[in-house]
Design a protein around this motif. Structure first.
Motif, PDB file in Angstrom:
ATOM      1  N   UNK A 144       0.790  -1.225   0.000  1.00  0.00           N
ATOM      2  CA  UNK A 144       0.000   0.000   0.000  1.00  0.00           C
ATOM      3  C   UNK A 144       0.818   1.268   0.000  1.00  0.00           C
ATOM      4  N   UNK A 145       2.128   1.157  -0.253  1.00  0.00           N
ATOM      5  CA  UNK A 145       3.002   2.317  -0.227  1.00  0.00           C
ATOM      6  C   UNK A 145       3.251   2.922  -1.594  1.00  0.00           C
ATOM      7  N   UNK A 146       4.059   3.962  -1.593  1.00  0.00           N
ATOM      8  CA  UNK A 146       4.458   4.596  -2.843  1.00  0.00           C
ATOM      9  C   UNK A 146       5.738   3.944  -3.367  1.00  0.00           C
ATOM     10  N   UNK A 147       5.874   3.859  -4.674  1.00  0.00           N
ATOM     11  CA  UNK A 147       7.148   3.409  -5.226  1.00  0.00           C
ATOM     12  C   UNK A 147       8.254   4.386  -4.847  1.00  0.00           C
ATOM     13  N   UNK A 148       9.419   3.872  -4.579  1.00  0.00           N
ATOM     14  CA  UNK A 148      10.556   4.729  -4.257  1.00  0.00           C
ATOM     15  C   UNK A 148      11.758   4.350  -5.098  1.00  0.00           C
ATOM     16  N   UNK A 149      12.631   5.307  -5.320  1.00  0.00           N
ATOM     17  CA  UNK A 149      13.909   5.059  -5.996  1.00  0.00           C
ATOM     18  C   UNK A 149      15.006   5.624  -5.107  1.00  0.00           C
ATOM     19  N   UNK A 150      16.079   4.870  -4.969  1.00  0.00           N
ATOM     20  CA  UNK A 150      17.222   5.307  -4.174  1.00  0.00           C
ATOM     21  C   UNK A 150      18.469   5.287  -5.036  1.00  0.00           C
ATOM     22  N   UNK A 151      19.189   6.387  -5.065  1.00  0.00           N
ATOM     23  CA  UNK A 151      20.480   6.455  -5.748  1.00  0.00           C
ATOM     24  C   UNK A 151      21.559   6.099  -4.737  1.00  0.00           C
ATOM     25  N   UNK A 152      22.376   5.107  -5.075  1.00  0.00           N
ATOM     26  CA  UNK A 152      23.452   4.691  -4.176  1.00  0.00           C
ATOM     27  C   UNK A 152      24.758   4.588  -4.948  1.00  0.00           C
ATOM     28  N   UNK A 153      25.855   4.609  -4.209  1.00  0.00           N
ATOM     29  CA  UNK A 153      27.158   4.261  -4.754  1.00  0.00           C
ATOM     30  C   UNK A 153      27.393   2.797  -4.436  1.00  0.00           C
ATOM     31  N   UNK A 154      27.662   2.011  -5.463  1.00  0.00           N
ATOM     32  CA  UNK A 154      27.791   0.573  -5.273  1.00  0.00           C
ATOM     33  C   UNK A 154      28.953   0.229  -4.361  1.00  0.00           C
ATOM     34  N   UNK A 155      28.722  -0.786  -3.505  1.00  0.00           N
ATOM     35  CA  UNK A 155      29.812  -1.368  -2.742  1.00  0.00           C
ATOM     36  C   UNK A 155      29.779  -2.878  -2.980  1.00  0.00           C
ATOM     37  N   UNK A 165      20.679   9.837  -2.868  1.00  0.00           N
ATOM     38  CA  UNK A 165      19.385  10.523  -2.953  1.00  0.00           C
ATOM     39  C   UNK A 165      18.274   9.485  -2.894  1.00  0.00           C
ATOM     40  N   UNK A 166      17.109   9.912  -2.427  1.00  0.00           N
ATOM     41  CA  UNK A 166      15.913   9.071  -2.436  1.00  0.00           C
ATOM     42  C   UNK A 166      14.725   9.925  -2.848  1.00  0.00           C
ATOM     43  N   UNK A 167      13.785   9.300  -3.515  1.00  0.00           N
ATOM     44  CA  UNK A 167      12.582  10.035  -3.916  1.00  0.00           C
ATOM     45  C   UNK A 167      11.408   9.066  -3.996  1.00  0.00           C
ATOM     46  N   UNK A 168      10.267   9.485  -3.451  1.00  0.00           N
ATOM     47  CA  UNK A 168       9.030   8.724  -3.573  1.00  0.00           C
ATOM     48  C   UNK A 168       8.264   9.221  -4.791  1.00  0.00           C
ATOM     49  N   UNK A 169       7.584   8.299  -5.466  1.00  0.00           N
ATOM     50  CA  UNK A 169       6.838   8.628  -6.682  1.00  0.00           C
ATOM     51  C   UNK A 169       5.382   8.206  -6.528  1.00  0.00           C
ATOM     52  N   UNK A 170       4.486   8.855  -7.290  1.00  0.00           N
ATOM     53  CA  UNK A 170       3.086   8.443  -7.249  1.00  0.00           C
ATOM     54  C   UNK A 170       2.928   6.989  -7.691  1.00  0.00           C
ATOM     55  N   UNK A 171       1.926   6.345  -7.169  1.00  0.00           N
ATOM     56  CA  UNK A 171       1.636   4.981  -7.623  1.00  0.00           C
ATOM     57  C   UNK A 171       1.297   5.015  -9.109  1.00  0.00           C
ATOM     58  N   UNK A 172       1.692   3.996  -9.869  1.00  0.00           N
ATOM     59  CA  UNK A 172       1.558   4.053 -11.328  1.00  0.00           C
ATOM     60  C   UNK A 172       0.107   4.069 -11.780  1.00  0.00           C
ATOM     61  N   UNK A 173      -0.141   4.649 -12.948  1.00  0.00           N
ATOM     62  CA  UNK A 173      -1.501   4.626 -13.480  1.00  0.00           C
ATOM     63  C   UNK A 173      -1.870   3.228 -13.948  1.00  0.00           C
ATOM     64  N   UNK A 174      -3.142   2.915 -13.900  1.00  0.00           N
ATOM     65  CA  UNK A 174      -3.620   1.624 -14.378  1.00  0.00           C
ATOM     66  C   UNK A 174      -3.292   1.477 -15.860  1.00  0.00           C
ATOM     67  N   UNK A 175      -2.900   0.290 -16.253  1.00  0.00           N
ATOM     68  CA  UNK A 175      -2.646  -0.006 -17.662  1.00  0.00           C
ATOM     69  C   UNK A 175      -1.234   0.226 -18.127  1.00  0.00           C
TER      70      UNK A 175
END
Length: 239
Positions: A144-155, A165-175
């Protein structure tokens, strides 16, 4: 704007197409694209689209075609795994200051590659540290949450590197095709935001380190659970 010293390590995937198209649209041009594998011919292209201010990728345009229209140099590499010695040799020859990682899903970057002397920026489709692992976007939707994307430096371990950085995005549109369109698009959106900051400051500045004991690691979602996540999106948008 040409980002000298920034290399996009790309593969012939939906994610890499979304990354280069979003970067070109934002006039943040990598100094070089190192393109692994063999890119197949694409279907007819369609006009660029946006949703909630997010650039939606056109999978009818190949990575090579996007780079050609923007004047971005592409260096092909026949390797079909990111840890092939050809990839390491090619990156060492390019002497990058920053590598944007966009290889094939499921491949883990080796220590030998991470040790070339440049940070590897990765856009993880999940809010770290809570959502580590694979297909975490679907688990967030099921919860029931929002999709999130996190930018990381790989280890050297999975999804545990310093958070940029991190950012939450709206839930995707149907279809919408979540795997082919939505997921690559939101990753590309945060990539543009991070590189815009990189242009301003001249460096990638981690916000925080992660505690590996916090959060949960998810594995490739079962098709039934994936279908339930999609149905939940369709149901909530009918209400």
């Amino acid at each position: 704007m040409r980002l000298d010293g920034v290399v996009l390590l790309a593969a012939p995937t939906a994610r890499s197409r979304a990354y280069i198209q979003a970067l070109v649209a934002a006039d943040l041009l990598p100094g070089k694209v190192l393109l692994l594998g063999t890119e197949s011919s694409q279907a007819s292209s369609s006009p660029p689209q946006c949703w909630e201010g997010i650039h939606m990728p056109d999978h009818g345009e190949s990575i090579a075609a996007t780079c050609a229209r923007a004047g971005v140099a592409v260096q092909p590499c026949e390797a079909t795994t990111v840890n092939d010695e050809q990839v390491r040799a090619a990156l060492l020859a390019l002497t990058p200051r920053l590598v944007i990682y966009s290889g094939w899903g499921g491949q883990i970057v080796s220590s030998a590659l991470l040790d070339i002397g440049a940070p590897f920026l990765h856009l993880h489709s999940g809010w770290l540290p809570e959502y580590r692992g694979s297909t975490t976007l679907y688990y967030a939707l099921l919860n029931g949450g929002q999709p999130g994307v996190t930018a990381i430096l790989l280890d050297r371990t999975i999804d545990t590197g310093p958070i940029v950085a991190r950012r939450a995005y709206p839930r995707p549109p149907a279809g919408i095709d979540i795997d082919l369109v939505f997921d690559p698009a939101i990753r590309a959106d945060l990539l543009v935001r991070v590189l815009s900051g990189y242009v301003s400051s001249g460096a990638i500045q981690p916000l925080e380190t992660q505690d590996a004991a916090i959060g949960q690691t998810y594995y490739v979602i079962h098709p039934v659970l994936k279908h339930l996540a999609i149905l939940a999106i369709e149901q909530e948008q009918r209400e």
